[in-house]
Scaffold this motif. Structure first.
Motif, mmCIF file in Angstrom:
data_model
loop_
_atom_site.group_PDB
_atom_site.id
_atom_site.type_symbol
_atom_site.label_atom_id
_atom_site.label_comp_id
_atom_site.label_asym_id
_atom_site.label_seq_id
_atom_site.Cartn_x
_atom_site.Cartn_y
_atom_site.Cartn_z
ATOM 1 N N LEU A 14 24.871 -53.895 72.818
ATOM 2 C CA LEU A 14 25.228 -52.951 71.767
ATOM 3 C C LEU A 14 25.876 -51.706 72.366
ATOM 4 C CD1 LEU A 14 24.870 -52.460 68.682
ATOM 5 C CD2 LEU A 14 22.647 -51.433 69.202
ATOM 6 N N PHE A 15 27.012 -51.308 71.786
ATOM 7 C CA PHE A 15 27.666 -50.050 72.155
ATOM 8 C C PHE A 15 27.623 -49.151 70.928
ATOM 9 C CE2 PHE A 15 29.209 -53.017 75.228
ATOM 10 C CZ PHE A 15 29.386 -52.290 76.394
ATOM 11 N N SER A 16 26.889 -48.032 71.030
ATOM 12 C CA SER A 16 26.752 -47.110 69.897
ATOM 13 C C SER A 16 27.611 -45.883 70.142
ATOM 14 C CB SER A 16 25.295 -46.697 69.715
ATOM 15 O OG SER A 16 24.524 -47.806 69.298
ATOM 16 N N SER A 17 28.439 -45.533 69.162
ATOM 17 C CA SER A 17 29.372 -44.422 69.289
ATOM 18 C C SER A 17 28.780 -43.140 68.715
ATOM 19 C CB SER A 17 30.666 -44.788 68.553
ATOM 20 O OG SER A 17 31.360 -43.641 68.147
ATOM 21 N N GLU A 18 28.863 -42.064 69.509
ATOM 22 C CA GLU A 18 28.403 -40.762 69.013
ATOM 23 C C GLU A 18 29.291 -40.304 67.858
ATOM 24 O OE1 GLU A 18 27.729 -36.139 70.508
ATOM 25 O OE2 GLU A 18 28.483 -37.632 71.920
ATOM 26 N N ALA A 19 30.603 -40.559 67.967
ATOM 27 C CA ALA A 19 31.527 -40.165 66.895
ATOM 28 C C ALA A 19 31.180 -40.905 65.604
ATOM 29 C CB ALA A 19 32.964 -40.461 67.307
ATOM 30 N N ALA A 20 30.858 -42.208 65.714
ATOM 31 C CA ALA A 20 30.496 -42.989 64.526
ATOM 32 C C ALA A 20 29.169 -42.504 63.945
ATOM 33 C CB ALA A 20 30.407 -44.470 64.876
ATOM 34 N N LEU A 21 28.262 -42.128 64.845
ATOM 35 C CA LEU A 21 26.968 -41.600 64.417
ATOM 36 C C LEU A 21 27.169 -40.343 63.564
ATOM 37 C CD1 LEU A 21 23.728 -41.946 65.408
ATOM 38 C CD2 LEU A 21 24.285 -39.816 66.561
ATOM 39 N N GLN A 22 28.049 -39.461 64.029
ATOM 40 C CA GLN A 22 28.297 -38.219 63.299
ATOM 41 C C GLN A 22 29.070 -38.488 62.003
ATOM 42 O OE1 GLN A 22 29.509 -34.789 65.509
ATOM 43 N NE2 GLN A 22 28.332 -35.328 67.322
ATOM 44 N N ALA A 24 28.863 -41.038 60.199
ATOM 45 C CA ALA A 24 27.948 -41.652 59.237
ATOM 46 C C ALA A 24 26.902 -40.665 58.704
ATOM 47 C CB ALA A 24 27.241 -42.849 59.876
ATOM 48 N N GLY A 25 26.970 -39.394 59.181
ATOM 49 C CA GLY A 25 26.044 -38.378 58.686
ATOM 50 C C GLY A 25 24.632 -38.502 59.215
ATOM 51 N N LYS A 26 24.476 -39.207 60.351
ATOM 52 C CA LYS A 26 23.116 -39.403 60.894
ATOM 53 C C LYS A 26 22.469 -38.088 61.351
ATOM 54 C CE LYS A 26 22.636 -43.805 60.209
ATOM 55 N NZ LYS A 26 22.435 -44.819 61.230
ATOM 56 N N PRO A 27 23.207 -37.155 61.991
ATOM 57 C CA PRO A 27 22.562 -35.893 62.365
ATOM 58 C C PRO A 27 22.079 -35.098 61.147
ATOM 59 C CG PRO A 27 24.541 -36.220 63.668
ATOM 60 C CD PRO A 27 24.564 -37.257 62.589
ATOM 61 N N GLU A 28 22.879 -35.108 60.059
ATOM 62 C CA GLU A 28 22.458 -34.409 58.838
ATOM 63 C C GLU A 28 21.190 -35.037 58.266
ATOM 64 O OE1 GLU A 28 26.846 -33.617 59.253
ATOM 65 O OE2 GLU A 28 25.557 -35.366 59.465
ATOM 66 N N ALA A 29 21.161 -36.382 58.295
ATOM 67 C CA ALA A 29 19.978 -37.080 57.780
ATOM 68 C C ALA A 29 18.757 -36.765 58.634
ATOM 69 C CB ALA A 29 20.231 -38.589 57.751
ATOM 70 N N ALA A 30 18.973 -36.698 59.962
ATOM 71 C CA ALA A 30 17.867 -36.369 60.862
ATOM 72 C C ALA A 30 17.358 -34.957 60.596
ATOM 73 C CB ALA A 30 18.315 -36.503 62.315
ATOM 74 N N GLU A 31 18.302 -34.020 60.401
ATOM 75 C CA GLU A 31 17.904 -32.631 60.115
ATOM 76 C C GLU A 31 17.102 -32.550 58.814
ATOM 77 O OE1 GLU A 31 19.707 -28.139 59.353
ATOM 78 O OE2 GLU A 31 21.094 -29.815 59.618
ATOM 79 N N ALA A 32 17.563 -33.255 57.789
ATOM 80 C CA ALA A 32 16.860 -33.238 56.501
ATOM 81 C C ALA A 32 15.450 -33.794 56.650
ATOM 82 C CB ALA A 32 17.647 -34.033 55.462
ATOM 83 N N TRP A 33 15.339 -34.893 57.382
ATOM 84 C CA TRP A 33 14.020 -35.528 57.597
ATOM 85 C C TRP A 33 13.088 -34.569 58.338
ATOM 86 C CZ3 TRP A 33 10.738 -36.861 61.501
ATOM 87 C CH2 TRP A 33 9.796 -37.851 61.234
ATOM 88 N N LEU A 34 13.632 -33.928 59.376
ATOM 89 C CA LEU A 34 12.813 -33.018 60.178
ATOM 90 C C LEU A 34 12.413 -31.767 59.388
ATOM 91 C CD1 LEU A 34 14.789 -33.468 63.496
ATOM 92 C CD2 LEU A 34 12.396 -34.106 63.159
ATOM 93 N N ARG A 35 13.321 -31.267 58.551
ATOM 94 C CA ARG A 35 12.974 -30.107 57.709
ATOM 95 C C ARG A 35 11.865 -30.492 56.730
ATOM 96 N NH1 ARG A 35 16.060 -25.524 57.895
ATOM 97 N NH2 ARG A 35 18.096 -25.668 58.936
#
Length: 586
Positions: free
Chosen positions: A267-275, A277-288
């Motif tokens: 598996l090759f996971s892209s940081e650009a694709a991660l961003q 896809a809104g994954k950092p925003e989702a992580a922030e919401a979950w953590l808040r």
């Protein structure tokens, strides 16, 4: 004793089961309370071989639960063990350890087990199919693989193979850091080579761009595909296109370099694709939501007075102090972009959704990040109400030497030795095995001259030579009319059985190495096994009756060739875990 019962039925697991059966019998008789916790009971070779073949701490760890003293409990255990035909002697040592000496037939049976299991000898079901994500290499996609990546690549790949052999479902993952400033520098460097390919004299490569020749073919390919349409366009027009094309070209190069080492990721996971896809925003919401991120101001830099350009800015901060970090960490910068930590946190949350355990293999220069990313995974686990084991393996850099002198320059990259150049010079097997001859956290020197020496001091040669000797001996036996046979292994004497005892350690070493996440233990073990084999071989030089092939003794020769074949099988299995070929001749 669940740590033993999951193993394929080899000698150590069989005797662990025998000890377990004795403890169950003592429970039935009332000598042990029902349901005592046996998880800390071990059955393993004693440190001093003169004490016996196996030792157990059963009496030591269970005596308190049994409300008795260890030696009294040991006496009851040894009485029952002594009635087993495969145990010649069971004796009590010190405060209550139990030493066991096994019958010759027990070792002869193990030799047969190696032959019967073949490539599966040493495999374990210890992992129970649990999924482990092993992320390794994850080099920035800005150039060819070099020595700074090589050691971590080999450690990660061998660890993944080891965990699979021990019964885990493993995903080998590469995280592509394609969203940071370094890929913009890559795009600008490729653009320069693109203009060069179109006939422009670009002169010296400007400071701050990547100077290596490896970008020349990238520029040529871009010129062929795009023509001159971007030569006079502003940067915002061509940067996204050149960035995507250059990253793709670099990843193709990196995959090719890794393939030279026999390394292939699932598996090759892209940081650009991660961003995207809104994954950092989702992580922030979950953590808040779980009160693990809050808006706050970072403390001023400690020590000296804050720099003039420093200002107190409110940022979203992760409560990493709650998990042992020395300060809370920002997940965004003041310009609204994600910090490396913020993106990395989201990436680890993504990995944890699909795996039971996570392992990252990083360079030692990332040591400062370990505490905070472990805190992030701990937060995720706590919030989800589950356990997510997470281990970070730090790998020290390798100092390249040639006859004791440092090596630095490379034709291909301009300022470092590439992985491809290393493999071309000394070969894949030498590189892989050598990278596992030290603990990863220990400093290492890689001397181009020493790693190809044909001597005992060169571990890869010493182990491969043992296998080549075995193959040669079996071929010689066939030429003289002798074939390996297990029919007369009762003819093997104590010197030969000593080799079996060393080979029989392999399944136990595999489990211990997998539990500790330390593939270098396999390399250390193979060196010891090769040493035992070479010692026996050398005995035959002084005592002809101890050679593997004794012309007047057909049955004995067949039994010794069978022994040699099984030692070869164990060496092959071990080298297979390290990704190293077991050569037939040298």
């Amino acid at each position: 004793m669940s740590d033993h019962t999951a193993t394929s039925q080899t000698l150590h697991s069989a005797f662990a089961a025998k000890v377990d059966a004795v403890l169950s019998a003592l429970e039935m008789e009332g000598a042990l309370p029902t349901g005592v916790n046996r998880s800390n009971v071990t059955v393993e070779p004693p440190r001093d071989p003169s004490h016996g073949d196996l030792a157990t701490n059963a009496a030591m760890v269970l005596a308190k639960q049994a409300a008795t003293n260890p030696r009294e409990l040991a006496a009851k255990i040894t009485e029952k063990l002594g009635s087993d035909p495969d145990i010649v002697e069971a004796s009590i040592a010190g405060p209550g350890f139990i030493n066991m000496r096994l019958s010759d037939s027990a070792w002869q049976q193990e030799l047969g087990a190696i032959a019967a299991l073949g490539n599966d000898y040493g495999k374990s079901s210890m992992g129970g199919g649990s999924s482990v994500n092993v992320e390794y290499v994850s080099a920035n996609p800005t150039g060819p693989m070099h020595m700074g990546h090589c050691r971590g690549a080999v450690v990660g790949d061998a660890l993944a193979a080891l965990l699979e052999f021990a019964g885990h479902a493993v995903t080998r993952e590469y995280y592509v850091n394609d969203a940071g400033g370094q890929v913009d520098v890559l795009a600008r460097s490729a653009f320069l080579r693109y203009r060069e390919a179109l006939g422009e004299d670009i002169g010296e490569i400007p400071e701050g761009l990547y100077p290596g020749d490896y970008l020349i073919p990238v520029g040529a390919a871009l010129a062929k595909e795009l023509g001159d349409r971007f030569t006079d366009e502003p940067e915002e027009e061509w940067l996204p296109i050149f960035r995507a094309q250059a990253v793709t070209a670099m990843m193709d190069m990196i995959k090719g370099d890794l393939a030279l080492l026999g390394i292939h990721h699932d598996l090759f996971s892209s940081e650009a694709a991660l961003q995207a896809a809104g994954k950092p925003e989702a992580a922030e919401a979950w953590l808040r939501k779980h009160d693990l991120v809050y808006d706050g101001v970072l403390e001023a830099p400690k020590g000296k007075a804050p720099p003039e350009d420093w200002e107190a800015v409110e940022l979203p901060l992760f409560r990493s102090t709650k998990f042992g970090d020395d300060q809370d960490r920002p997940i965004k910068k003041s310009d609204g972009k994600w910090t490396y930590f913020g993106a990395d946190l989201a990436y680890h949350m993504q990995k944890a959704e699909k795996a039971d355990a996570l392992i990252d293999v990083w360079g030692a220069d990332h040591a400062g990040t370990v505490k905070r990313i472990k805190a992030a995974v701990a937060a995720l686990a706590e919030g989800e109400g589950k356990e997510i084991p997470f281990d970070v393996k730090l790998v020290q850099m390798v100092a390249l030497m040639r006859d004791g002198e440092p090596v630095k320059m490379s034709k291909r990259s301009g300022n470092f030795i590439t992985l491809a150049e290393m493999v071309e010079e000394v070969g894949k097997d030498v590189v892989r095995f050598t990278m596992l001859t030290r603990k990863p956290e220990a400093q290492m020197e890689f001397d181009f001259a020493k790693v190809v020496e044909a001597s005992k001091d060169n571990p890869v040669f010493y182990v491969q030579y043992a296998h080549a000797r075995i193959s040669s001996t079996i071929r010689k036996g066939a030429a003289e009319g002798f074939a390996p046979s297990g029919d007369n292994i009762a003819l093997l004497g104590q010197e030969e059985l000593a080799l079996v005892k060393q080979a029989a350690q392999f399944p136990r070493i595999v489990e211990a190495a997998a539990q500790a996440r330390e593939p270098h233990r396999i390399a250390f073990y193979l060196y010891d096994l090769a040493g035992e084999f070479h010692s026996y071989w050398n005995m035959g030089n002084d005592r002809p009756e101890k050679r593997f092939i004794v012309a007047q003794e057909a049955d004995l020769s067949a039994a010794r060739l069978f022994l040699a074949a099984q030692i070869g099988q164990v060496i092959r299995n071990g080298l297979g875990l390290l990704g190293v070929e077991a050569v037939e001749e040298m």
